[in-house]
Design a protein around this motif. Structure first.
Motif, PDB file in Angstrom:
ATOM      1  N   ARG A 396      60.669 -32.643 -11.794  1.00 57.86           N
ATOM      2  CA  ARG A 396      61.368 -33.800 -11.741  1.00 57.86           C
ATOM      3  C   ARG A 396      61.300 -34.532 -10.411  1.00 57.86           C
ATOM      4  NH1 ARG A 396      64.634 -35.766 -15.479  1.00 57.86           N
ATOM      5  NH2 ARG A 396      66.138 -36.349 -14.006  1.00 57.86           N
ATOM      6  N   ILE A 397      60.765 -33.811  -9.590  1.00 58.20           N
ATOM      7  CA  ILE A 397      60.928 -34.113  -8.124  1.00 58.20           C
ATOM      8  C   ILE A 397      59.645 -34.741  -7.528  1.00 58.20           C
ATOM      9  CG2 ILE A 397      61.170 -33.262  -5.544  1.00 58.20           C
ATOM     10  CD1 ILE A 397      62.959 -31.183  -6.517  1.00 58.20           C
ATOM     11  N   ARG A 398      58.630 -34.379  -7.867  1.00 61.16           N
ATOM     12  CA  ARG A 398      57.169 -34.788  -7.559  1.00 61.16           C
ATOM     13  C   ARG A 398      56.952 -36.446  -8.014  1.00 61.16           C
ATOM     14  NH1 ARG A 398      52.543 -30.340  -7.617  1.00 61.16           N
ATOM     15  NH2 ARG A 398      53.772 -28.801  -6.348  1.00 61.16           N
ATOM     16  N   PRO A 399      57.508 -36.731  -9.215  1.00 65.18           N
ATOM     17  CA  PRO A 399      57.317 -38.213  -9.517  1.00 65.18           C
ATOM     18  C   PRO A 399      57.733 -39.147  -8.521  1.00 65.18           C
ATOM     19  CG  PRO A 399      57.437 -36.939 -11.491  1.00 65.18           C
ATOM     20  CD  PRO A 399      57.846 -35.930 -10.210  1.00 65.18           C
ATOM     21  N   HIS A 400      58.991 -38.852  -7.841  1.00 70.80           N
ATOM     22  CA  HIS A 400      59.730 -39.524  -6.915  1.00 70.80           C
ATOM     23  C   HIS A 400      58.571 -40.281  -5.935  1.00 70.80           C
ATOM     24  CE1 HIS A 400      63.757 -39.278  -8.365  1.00 70.80           C
ATOM     25  NE2 HIS A 400      63.547 -37.877  -8.600  1.00 70.80           N
ATOM     26  N   LEU A 401      57.595 -39.443  -5.686  1.00 75.39           N
ATOM     27  CA  LEU A 401      56.685 -39.888  -4.537  1.00 75.39           C
ATOM     28  C   LEU A 401      56.141 -41.323  -5.063  1.00 75.39           C
ATOM     29  CD1 LEU A 401      54.714 -36.605  -3.872  1.00 75.39           C
ATOM     30  CD2 LEU A 401      56.151 -37.779  -2.196  1.00 75.39           C
ATOM     31  N   PHE A 402      55.986 -41.706  -6.189  1.00 82.10           N
ATOM     32  CA  PHE A 402      55.164 -43.026  -6.652  1.00 82.10           C
ATOM     33  C   PHE A 402      56.135 -44.098  -6.057  1.00 82.10           C
ATOM     34  CE2 PHE A 402      53.706 -40.487 -10.148  1.00 82.10           C
ATOM     35  CZ  PHE A 402      52.410 -40.656 -10.150  1.00 82.10           C
ATOM     36  N   ARG A 403      57.497 -43.856  -5.904  1.00 85.16           N
ATOM     37  CA  ARG A 403      58.402 -44.829  -5.382  1.00 85.16           C
ATOM     38  C   ARG A 403      57.555 -45.307  -3.825  1.00 85.16           C
ATOM     39  NH1 ARG A 403      62.884 -42.144  -7.226  1.00 85.16           N
ATOM     40  NH2 ARG A 403      63.539 -42.876  -9.426  1.00 85.16           N
ATOM     41  N   LYS A 404      57.142 -44.155  -3.265  1.00 81.87           N
ATOM     42  CA  LYS A 404      56.966 -44.522  -1.533  1.00 81.87           C
ATOM     43  C   LYS A 404      55.533 -45.124  -1.836  1.00 81.87           C
ATOM     44  CE  LYS A 404      58.899 -40.388   0.456  1.00 81.87           C
ATOM     45  NZ  LYS A 404      59.594 -40.793   1.381  1.00 81.87           N
ATOM     46  N   LEU A 405      54.890 -45.361  -2.837  1.00 79.87           N
ATOM     47  CA  LEU A 405      53.486 -45.900  -2.815  1.00 79.87           C
ATOM     48  C   LEU A 405      53.517 -47.429  -2.876  1.00 79.87           C
ATOM     49  CD1 LEU A 405      51.546 -43.639  -5.250  1.00 79.87           C
ATOM     50  CD2 LEU A 405      51.745 -43.508  -2.712  1.00 79.87           C
ATOM     51  N   TYR A 406      54.630 -47.873  -3.526  1.00 80.05           N
ATOM     52  CA  TYR A 406      54.895 -49.374  -3.880  1.00 80.05           C
ATOM     53  C   TYR A 406      56.259 -49.869  -3.521  1.00 80.05           C
ATOM     54  CZ  TYR A 406      50.605 -48.200  -6.385  1.00 80.05           C
ATOM     55  OH  TYR A 406      49.321 -47.794  -6.934  1.00 80.05           O
ATOM     56  N   PRO A 407      56.397 -49.850  -2.254  1.00 78.88           N
ATOM     57  CA  PRO A 407      57.762 -50.454  -1.986  1.00 78.88           C
ATOM     58  C   PRO A 407      58.182 -51.934  -2.314  1.00 78.88           C
ATOM     59  CG  PRO A 407      56.541 -49.936   0.040  1.00 78.88           C
ATOM     60  CD  PRO A 407      55.836 -49.381  -1.158  1.00 78.88           C
ATOM     61  N   TYR A 408      57.033 -52.588  -2.340  1.00 78.44           N
ATOM     62  CA  TYR A 408      57.100 -54.137  -2.833  1.00 78.44           C
ATOM     63  C   TYR A 408      57.241 -54.183  -4.274  1.00 78.44           C
ATOM     64  CZ  TYR A 408      52.166 -52.739  -3.453  1.00 78.44           C
ATOM     65  OH  TYR A 408      50.793 -52.607  -3.658  1.00 78.44           O
ATOM     66  N   LEU A 409      57.314 -53.361  -4.979  1.00 82.04           N
ATOM     67  CA  LEU A 409      57.836 -53.220  -6.553  1.00 82.04           C
ATOM     68  C   LEU A 409      59.103 -52.892  -6.623  1.00 82.04           C
ATOM     69  CD1 LEU A 409      54.411 -52.007  -8.058  1.00 82.04           C
ATOM     70  CD2 LEU A 409      55.078 -54.310  -7.499  1.00 82.04           C
TER      71      LEU A 409
END
Length: 649
Positions: A396-409
């Motif tokens: 449940r920790i690794r998917p949080h990385l997706f937020r770092k990819l798209y800060p403009y979303l």
């Protein structure tokens, strides 16, 4: 830069070669507004529209060799022509002009078709060898300049743009439904396929020899990467940075060669900023720069553009693009792309090219290619995170990385790990899938095909564009690192098929403007392919080695900023100020039914949703722009209902 056209074989007795060639090149006069010429011989003809950049007074085409045995019609530039010319003179060749065109003729005399291996440039040319009665076609390595061909009534025809081929008497435009499916899945047809049935595109880095009614097509260069398990040479990051800087500087230097002023685009991002900064150090006078902004905050980069203008002290011109501007020029954009498109992004570049042209410029440098060559796109980082998550699917920790990819979303910030993993398809695709990196994009784009008509679906018979793409991958592809596989897909498919075609060459040449791309110098591309993956994508930091090599050229705010992909308002461009009449006409139920490519009730619902400004996502925006551009393409290029054409496919 220019437009070329020609034929190999006999022409109809009712149409003499010269008048035929004049008709063909007149259709692409925008590519070369300065001069034109034709050459006709027994069994061959060449036409040329010239945009004079090198050899202004003596570079007229078609150009014959001194012996009269060779004739060339040439579109583009050979940037290393000075060095090649010196080498040829040392071998005893005598030159009558100062143009790069004549260099190709002499080089062919020395090497035959292998001469293309010596050329560093962006080009598409046709060379007629009288003695051998051989027509040779060639296209540059990266696919910057276009070249299309077809057979008609036993004669081989070719041209820089398809609209010139449609001037051949008896030629008709018919849709290739498989090409449309590829566009609505991959964003582009897979070369040599085009939107026009029976008309093909010469692939990048390929030669074609037409002789005795036979055609032989061969590659002369390949994009290649080392095996994933190969041992690195152990070079330090500083050594790699130094060589990168040298290559990029030289690539920019030779692309400043011209007998007319050369300007530069400034997008506000790293790539164009670096190119402009290098160019500003080389040119003796103050560099001229051009940029475009938007009246929508999420698309506008004006603040960063002005930071670079201030840092470099360039003479700068800019314009602001509104949604209504995009809607107004969109039909002209489709006419120049000669294919449907799923995004409006080419439209602002059409306006930017017009700005540079109106300021008296014929040549501009741009930053295209850096993202493909040095792993700058979000898709590369996203694929890395998806693989990381797939190794521990319960995390449940690794998917949080997706937020770092798209800060403009901002919509992603509050989502759960489960939602993020599902949204980005983590664990959905097998890690051994050759298209793993691009599957989410292809699935998202292919969702637009829900608007296809039953007739079109029947014509496609379950065709899968991704299977077609996967079947044509290089034999060594499976041995490459996953990042290199993803880079190959971007560089070999989307770069020539969409970025260079629809956003670069066609939008610039619509206004007689030549774009030059230092990052696509084949020496730099080959070098970058050997750079260790960790120096390109370091953690989730994109283009790491490029930033290291150029950190002294641009302000830290430009280097450190989060990458903002170039985008423009899509469906909103056509609905914000009231639906333009042409949109209402071409997306109306009668027009949709007449064309026969889309489901009229489904399109009506989409149109109603967008018109009332309901929230739209990737699928709706892509579908709206794709359907509208397809309808415009059909109206412009065909004279029969596509329902009949599709049924016969």
């Amino acid at each position: 830069m220019c437009g070329i056209a020609g034929y190999c074989g006999a022409v109809s007795v009712s149409q003499d070669g010269t008048s035929l060639l004049r008709q063909m090149i007149r259709a692409i006069a925008h590519r070369g507004p300065d001069e034109n010429g034709t050459y006709v011989a027994d069994g061959a003809g060449l036409g040329h529209m010239r945009l004079s950049i090198v050899g202004l007074t003596d570079g007229q085409q078609p150009m014959e060799s001194a012996s009269g045995n060779l004739v060339i019609s040439y579109n583009g530039e050979v940037f290393n022509y000075v060095e090649l010319r010196d080498d040829l003179i040392a071998q005893g060749h005598r030159f009558r002009t100062g143009s790069d065109t004549e260099v190709i003729l002499h080089l062919y005399e020395e090497m035959g078709p292998d001469c293309v291996k010596k050329l560093n440039g962006d080009f598409a040319f046709a060379l007629w060898d009288k003695k051998r009665r051989r027509m040779m076609l060639a296209r540059d390595r990266m696919g910057v300049r276009p070249l299309f061909y077809t057979w008609h009534e036993g004669t081989f025809f070719f041209a820089s743009e398809i609209k010139a081929l449609l001037r051949v008497p008896g030629m008709t435009a018919e849709i290739d439904p498989y090409a449309l499916d590829q566009i609505f899945t991959l964003w582009t047809p897979i070369a040599p396929r085009t939107m026009f049935k029976g008309i093909s595109e010469l692939r990048p880095a390929h030669l074609m020899i037409v002789e005795d009614q036979r055609v032989k097509t061969t590659p002369y260069w390949n994009l290649d990467y080392p095996d994933r398990d190969s041992v690195s040479a152990g070079r330090s990051e500083s050594d790699v940075s130094e060589e990168l800087r040298h290559l990029l500087t030289d690539a920019t230097r030779i692309r400043l060669r011209a007998d007319v002023p050369v300007g530069s685009y400034l997008s506000g991002g790293l790539d164009s900023s670096v190119v402009s900064a290098i160019a500003a150090r080389i040119v003796p006078d103050q560099l001229r720069t051009f940029s475009i902004g938007f009246d929508t905050v999420e698309h506008d980069e004006t603040a960063f553009q002005m930071q670079m203008v201030e840092a470099l002290g360039t003479r700068h011109s800019s314009l602001s693009c509104s949604k209504s501007d995009i809607a107004t020029i969109f039909p002209a954009v489709v006419e120049h792309t000669e294919r449907p498109i799923l995004r409006t992004a080419p439209a602002p570049l059409y306006l930017l090219s017009h700005l540079a042209h109106s300021e008296g410029y014929k040549v501009v440098l741009t930053g295209e290619g850096a993202d493909e060559v040095f792993a700058g796109y979000d898709i590369f980082r996203e694929a890395k995170v998806r693989r990381f998550c797939a190794r521990q699917p319960q995390s449940r920790i690794r998917p949080h990385l997706f937020r770092k990819l798209y800060p403009y979303l901002p919509g992603l910030k509050q989502q759960t790990p489960e939602y993020l993993a599902a949204f980005f398809g983590a664990g959905v695709d097998g890690l051994d899938d050759p298209l793993h990196s691009h599957r989410p994009r292809f699935r998202g784009t292919a969702a637009t095909k829900m608007f296809f008509s039953p007739e079109l679906r029947d014509a496609l018979k379950g065709y899968d564009a991704t299977e077609d793409l996967a079947s044509g991958l290089p034999k060594d592809y499976a041995r490459w690192h996953p990042l290199h596989q993803a880079q190959y897909l971007e560089t070999s498919l989307l770069l020539p098929g969409y970025i260079l075609c629809c956003q670069s060459d066609r939008m610039a040449m619509a206004h007689g403007l030549e774009g030059r791309f230092p990052f696509l110098d084949h020496r730099l591309v080959e070098f970058a392919s050997r750079v260790p993956v960790g120096m390109k994508l370091k953690g989730l930091g994109e283009k790491h080695i490029l930033k290291q090599a150029t950190r002294d050229l641009v302000p830290a705010s430009i280097t450190a900023r989060q990458k903002q992909p170039y985008r423009a308002p899509d469906s909103q461009s056509f609905t914000a100020d009231g639906l333009p009449d042409y949109v209402r006409e071409h997306m109306g139920s009668d027009a949709i039914a007449d064309t026969g490519l889309f489901n009229a009730p489904a399109v009506a619902k989409l149109l109603e949703k967008c018109t009332r400004n309901a929230p739209t996502g990737y699928r709706d925006d892509s579908a709206f722009v794709g359907i509208l551009s397809t309808q415009l393409w059909h109206q412009k290029f065909t004279n029969q209902t596509n329902r009949q054409t599709v049924a016969a496919a």
